[in-house]
Scaffold this active site. Structure first.
Site, mmCIF file in Angstrom:
data_model
loop_
_atom_site.group_PDB
_atom_site.id
_atom_site.type_symbol
_atom_site.label_atom_id
_atom_site.label_comp_id
_atom_site.label_asym_id
_atom_site.label_seq_id
_atom_site.Cartn_x
_atom_site.Cartn_y
_atom_site.Cartn_z
ATOM 1 C CG ASP A 172 48.546 17.927 59.714
ATOM 2 O OD1 ASP A 172 48.135 19.096 59.773
ATOM 3 O OD2 ASP A 172 49.714 17.597 60.035
ATOM 4 C CG ASP B 207 54.403 14.322 53.056
ATOM 5 O OD1 ASP B 207 54.294 15.180 52.152
ATOM 6 O OD2 ASP B 207 55.275 14.376 53.944
ATOM 7 C CB THR C 265 51.955 34.296 53.639
ATOM 8 O OG1 THR C 265 52.551 35.360 54.368
ATOM 9 C CG2 THR C 265 52.982 33.805 52.621
ATOM 10 C CG ASP C 266 51.326 39.624 54.785
ATOM 11 O OD1 ASP C 266 52.093 38.690 55.122
ATOM 12 O OD2 ASP C 266 50.987 40.536 55.577
ATOM 13 C CD GLU C 267 56.261 36.179 55.964
ATOM 14 O OE1 GLU C 267 57.276 35.629 55.518
ATOM 15 O OE2 GLU C 267 55.894 36.080 57.135
ATOM 16 C CE1 TYR D 168 55.545 30.013 54.992
ATOM 17 C CE2 TYR D 168 55.877 32.368 55.307
ATOM 18 C CZ TYR D 168 55.029 31.276 55.212
ATOM 19 O OH TYR D 168 53.673 31.448 55.338
ATOM 20 C CE LYS E 101 52.056 29.602 51.791
ATOM 21 N NZ LYS E 101 51.136 28.428 51.998
ATOM 22 N N GLY F 22 67.839 39.021 56.736
ATOM 23 C CA GLY F 22 66.874 39.416 55.692
ATOM 24 C C GLY F 22 65.518 39.834 56.232
ATOM 25 C CG HIS F 23 63.513 40.971 60.625
ATOM 26 N ND1 HIS F 23 63.730 41.265 61.950
ATOM 27 C CD2 HIS F 23 62.202 40.669 60.525
ATOM 28 C CE1 HIS F 23 62.605 41.144 62.625
ATOM 29 N NE2 HIS F 23 61.653 40.781 61.776
HETATM 30 P P1 NAD Z 1 51.515 25.534 61.033
HETATM 31 O O1 NAD Z 1 52.976 25.335 60.852
HETATM 32 O O2 NAD Z 1 50.976 25.805 62.383
HETATM 33 O O3 NAD Z 1 50.726 24.256 60.485
HETATM 34 C C1 NAD Z 1 51.109 23.580 59.314
HETATM 35 C C2 NAD Z 1 50.432 22.212 59.310
HETATM 36 O O4 NAD Z 1 50.775 21.550 58.066
HETATM 37 C C3 NAD Z 1 50.897 21.297 60.440
HETATM 38 O O5 NAD Z 1 49.792 20.641 61.020
HETATM 39 C C4 NAD Z 1 51.810 20.290 59.742
HETATM 40 O O6 NAD Z 1 51.819 19.012 60.367
HETATM 41 C C5 NAD Z 1 51.188 20.227 58.352
HETATM 42 N N1 NAD Z 1 52.158 19.811 57.328
HETATM 43 C C6 NAD Z 1 53.400 20.306 57.128
HETATM 44 N N2 NAD Z 1 53.996 19.658 56.095
HETATM 45 C C7 NAD Z 1 53.090 18.758 55.633
HETATM 46 C C8 NAD Z 1 53.117 17.810 54.582
HETATM 47 N N3 NAD Z 1 54.183 17.653 53.793
HETATM 48 N N4 NAD Z 1 52.010 17.054 54.382
HETATM 49 C C9 NAD Z 1 50.914 17.190 55.179
HETATM 50 N N5 NAD Z 1 50.842 18.058 56.190
HETATM 51 C C10 NAD Z 1 51.926 18.845 56.416
HETATM 52 O O7 NAD Z 1 51.115 26.691 60.002
HETATM 53 P P2 NAD Z 1 49.992 27.815 60.103
HETATM 54 O O8 NAD Z 1 50.566 28.993 60.766
HETATM 55 O O9 NAD Z 1 48.744 27.219 60.580
HETATM 56 O O10 NAD Z 1 49.838 28.177 58.553
HETATM 57 C C11 NAD Z 1 48.884 27.511 57.747
HETATM 58 C C12 NAD Z 1 48.904 28.117 56.354
HETATM 59 O O11 NAD Z 1 48.588 29.491 56.434
HETATM 60 C C13 NAD Z 1 50.252 28.037 55.651
HETATM 61 O O12 NAD Z 1 50.027 27.758 54.297
HETATM 62 C C14 NAD Z 1 50.843 29.419 55.837
HETATM 63 O O13 NAD Z 1 51.723 29.734 54.785
HETATM 64 C C15 NAD Z 1 49.595 30.268 55.783
HETATM 65 N N6 NAD Z 1 49.650 31.554 56.497
HETATM 66 C C16 NAD Z 1 50.016 31.609 57.805
HETATM 67 C C17 NAD Z 1 50.006 32.820 58.479
HETATM 68 C C18 NAD Z 1 50.370 32.927 59.949
HETATM 69 O O14 NAD Z 1 50.428 34.026 60.482
HETATM 70 N N7 NAD Z 1 50.601 31.835 60.650
HETATM 71 C C19 NAD Z 1 49.636 33.986 57.798
HETATM 72 C C20 NAD Z 1 49.270 33.895 56.450
HETATM 73 C C21 NAD Z 1 49.266 32.677 55.821
HETATM 74 O O1 TDX Z 2 61.254 35.592 69.362
HETATM 75 C C1 TDX Z 2 60.942 36.317 68.410
HETATM 76 N N1 TDX Z 2 61.186 37.664 68.483
HETATM 77 C C2 TDX Z 2 60.862 38.524 67.494
HETATM 78 O O2 TDX Z 2 61.104 39.744 67.622
HETATM 79 C C3 TDX Z 2 60.305 35.803 67.211
HETATM 80 C C4 TDX Z 2 60.023 34.327 67.085
HETATM 81 C C5 TDX Z 2 59.974 36.702 66.219
HETATM 82 N N2 TDX Z 2 60.245 38.013 66.335
HETATM 83 C C6 TDX Z 2 59.819 38.955 65.280
HETATM 84 C C7 TDX Z 2 60.102 38.546 63.857
HETATM 85 C C8 TDX Z 2 58.942 39.180 63.100
HETATM 86 O O3 TDX Z 2 59.220 40.537 62.813
HETATM 87 O O4 TDX Z 2 58.390 39.004 65.370
HETATM 88 C C9 TDX Z 2 57.787 39.128 64.089
HETATM 89 C C10 TDX Z 2 56.854 37.958 63.863
HETATM 90 O O5 TDX Z 2 57.649 36.788 63.740
HETATM 91 P P1 TDX Z 2 57.024 35.354 63.394
HETATM 92 O O6 TDX Z 2 55.995 34.997 64.391
HETATM 93 O O7 TDX Z 2 58.150 34.407 63.150
HETATM 94 O O8 TDX Z 2 56.202 35.678 62.061
HETATM 95 P P2 TDX Z 2 56.622 36.195 60.591
HETATM 96 O O9 TDX Z 2 58.025 35.898 60.266
HETATM 97 O O10 TDX Z 2 56.147 37.614 60.472
HETATM 98 O O11 TDX Z 2 55.685 35.221 59.697
HETATM 99 C C11 TDX Z 2 54.347 34.906 60.130
HETATM 100 O O12 TDX Z 2 53.384 35.643 59.433
HETATM 101 C C12 TDX Z 2 53.230 35.373 58.065
HETATM 102 C C13 TDX Z 2 54.067 33.407 59.959
HETATM 103 O O13 TDX Z 2 55.055 32.654 60.660
HETATM 104 C C14 TDX Z 2 54.047 33.031 58.505
HETATM 105 O O14 TDX Z 2 53.682 31.655 58.353
HETATM 106 C C15 TDX Z 2 53.026 33.888 57.806
HETATM 107 O O15 TDX Z 2 53.059 33.645 56.423
#
Ligand code: NAD
Ligand code: TDX
Length: 331
Positions: free
Chosen positions: A33, A57, A120-122, A147, A151, A272-273
């Site tokens: 990490d 990295d 991600t589903d995005e 983003y 992905k 682009g939400h």
């Molecule tokens: P996060 O941002 O909390 O964590 C990302 C981690 O990756 C951090 O610890 C960061 O230090 C590390 N990192 C970033 N760039 C790096 C690099 N160049 N080299 C090494 N380490 C690096 O993210 P998260 O929410 O835990 O997401 C993790 C994975 O799951 C991602 O691939 C994301 O696309 C995927 N994902 C997230 C969600 C969600 O809701 N959060 C949903 C579906 C998929």
């Molecule tokens: O302050 C806020 N108010 C608000 O209404 C923020 C930060 C977000 N939002 C809305 C935007 C989205 O519709 O809430 C929803 C969720 O936002 P985020 O937490 O930024 O998530 P999203 O953009 O949906 O993406 C997340 O889910 C898919 C993760 O960040 C991604 O890493 C993952 O792939």
């Protein structure tokens, strides 16, 4: 078994490491990490004696080659993960999500190491609010943001490396996660920490956008089901039928904090939400026998609120800077 977890100091990765250490005493865990703003070594503190943390990295080819060569399995979580940040500065997303994934794929190809790719589903874009459809593995890719497009590109690299070079890979595309250790830039922990501070939650636009919420623990048990029983070369969608619009989530949180359900502010919408995400996880349930445990969203949310109340030392240092960045963007 020697397991390399990239991004294991982030939200989902650190929870994955906790679960793995708890449930699989035979697994030796190394975390790679970079400890960016989103990574925090203290998220691994409870399991520090069972985990080797390498700060580095994923775009560093020599380091990645060495660590992958010492592993039997790579689970790749590391990413730039926040949509709002990607709209402000896309470059780190291209670098980490595309070049980083490429670097890992070249190493697993060279060393013949099993690889699981977290996505991600995005990547599928969004659905209309009144559309009965959900995403499946056959839904065409149509990402909206820097983003999600990076992905999507990383997923396509994995598919090509699996087909052309025989890399032993699986992919999972999961919906929105919530739970402990999530960075406070994200929707739920941002509002929870605002409410702890007595600040009104901030809803983008009208709050009609729908996300399909899953507890991080359920995401991670699904990832292990795919590693254990999934078919090489396949893509699995992970979701727990948790569709809620953002307004409902904010109102549930306001109830948890004993505040009136209209005690929030509407702020500038995201460019682009995406309107709605929804996952059809039938294959995961029927073929791999996976079931989620956190089926009561309200209970999961209350437990998450308790975690943020009890772990203020973990999130407090990032709060002022995170909110200053949002204020600049009008959010
Ligand atoms: P996060 O941002 O909390 O964590 C990302 C981690 O990756 C951090 O610890 C960061 O230090 C590390 N990192 C970033 N760039 C790096 C690099 N160049 N080299 C090494 N380490 C690096 O993210 P998260 O929410 O835990 O997401 C993790 C994975 O799951 C991602 O691939 C994301 O696309 C995927 N994902 C997230 C969600 C969600 O809701 N959060 C949903 C579906 C998929
Ligand atoms: O302050 C806020 N108010 C608000 O209404 C923020 C930060 C977000 N939002 C809305 C935007 C989205 O519709 O809430 C929803 C969720 O936002 P985020 O937490 O930024 O998530 P999203 O953009 O949906 O993406 C997340 O889910 C898919 C993760 O960040 C991604 O890493 C993952 O792939």
């Amino acid at each position: 078994m020697r397991l390399l977890v990239t991004g294991g100091a982030g939200f989902i990765g650190s929870n994955f490491v906790h679960t793995t250490v708890r449930d699989r005493p035979d697994v030796e865990v190394t975390v790679l990490d970079a400890l960016t703003y989103a990574g925090d070594a203290t998220s691994l503190a409870p399991v520090a004696d069972r985990v080797t943390l390498v700060q580095g990295d994923i775009t560093d080819g020599a380091l990645v080659d060495r660590l992958v060569g010492e592993s039997d399995l790579v689970v790749h979580f590391a990413a730039e993960s926040h949509n709002d940040n990607s709209l402000h500065d896309p470059w780190p997303f291209v670098q980490t999500n595309l070049i980083g994934t490429y670097t890992l794929l070249e190493a697993v190809r060279k060393h013949g190491v099993r690889y699981h790719h977290i996505s991600t589903d995005e990547v599928y874009g969004d659905l209309e609010l009144d559309d009965p459809a959900k995403f499946t593995a056959d839904t065409p890719y149509n990402p909206s943001s820097p983003y999600s497009s990076t992905k999507a590109g990383s997923d396509l690299l994995v598919r090509a490396w699996a087909r052309s070079f025989g890399v032993q890979a699986t992919i999972s595309n999961c919906s929105n996660n919530y739970g402990p250790y999530q960075h406070i830039e994200k929707f739920i922990p941002r509002q929870v920490t605002n409410l702890i501070d007595g600040v009104r939650p901030r809803l983008y636009g009208a709050g009609e956008n729908v996300r399909d919420w899953i507890h991080v623990e359920d995401h991670n048990t699904a990832v292990w089901a795919i590693i254990d029983r999934g078919q090489i070369g396949e893509t699995y969608l992970i979701g727990a039928d948790g569709e809620k619009n953002n307004l409902e989530v904010v109102q549930t949180l306001l109830e948890v904090f004993g505040r009136p359900t209209d005690d929030f502010d509407h702020v500038t919408d995201r460019a682009g939400h995406d309107m709605r995400y929804a996952i059809d996880a039938t294959r995961l349930r029927t073929e791999l026998g996976w079931e989620p445990t956190f089926t009561d969203f309200g209970a999961g949310l209350r437990a998450t609120v308790e975690w943020y109340r009890a772990n203020e030392a973990w999130w407090r240092p990032a709060k002022a800077a995170t909110e200053a960045k949002y204020a600049q963007a009008g959010h």
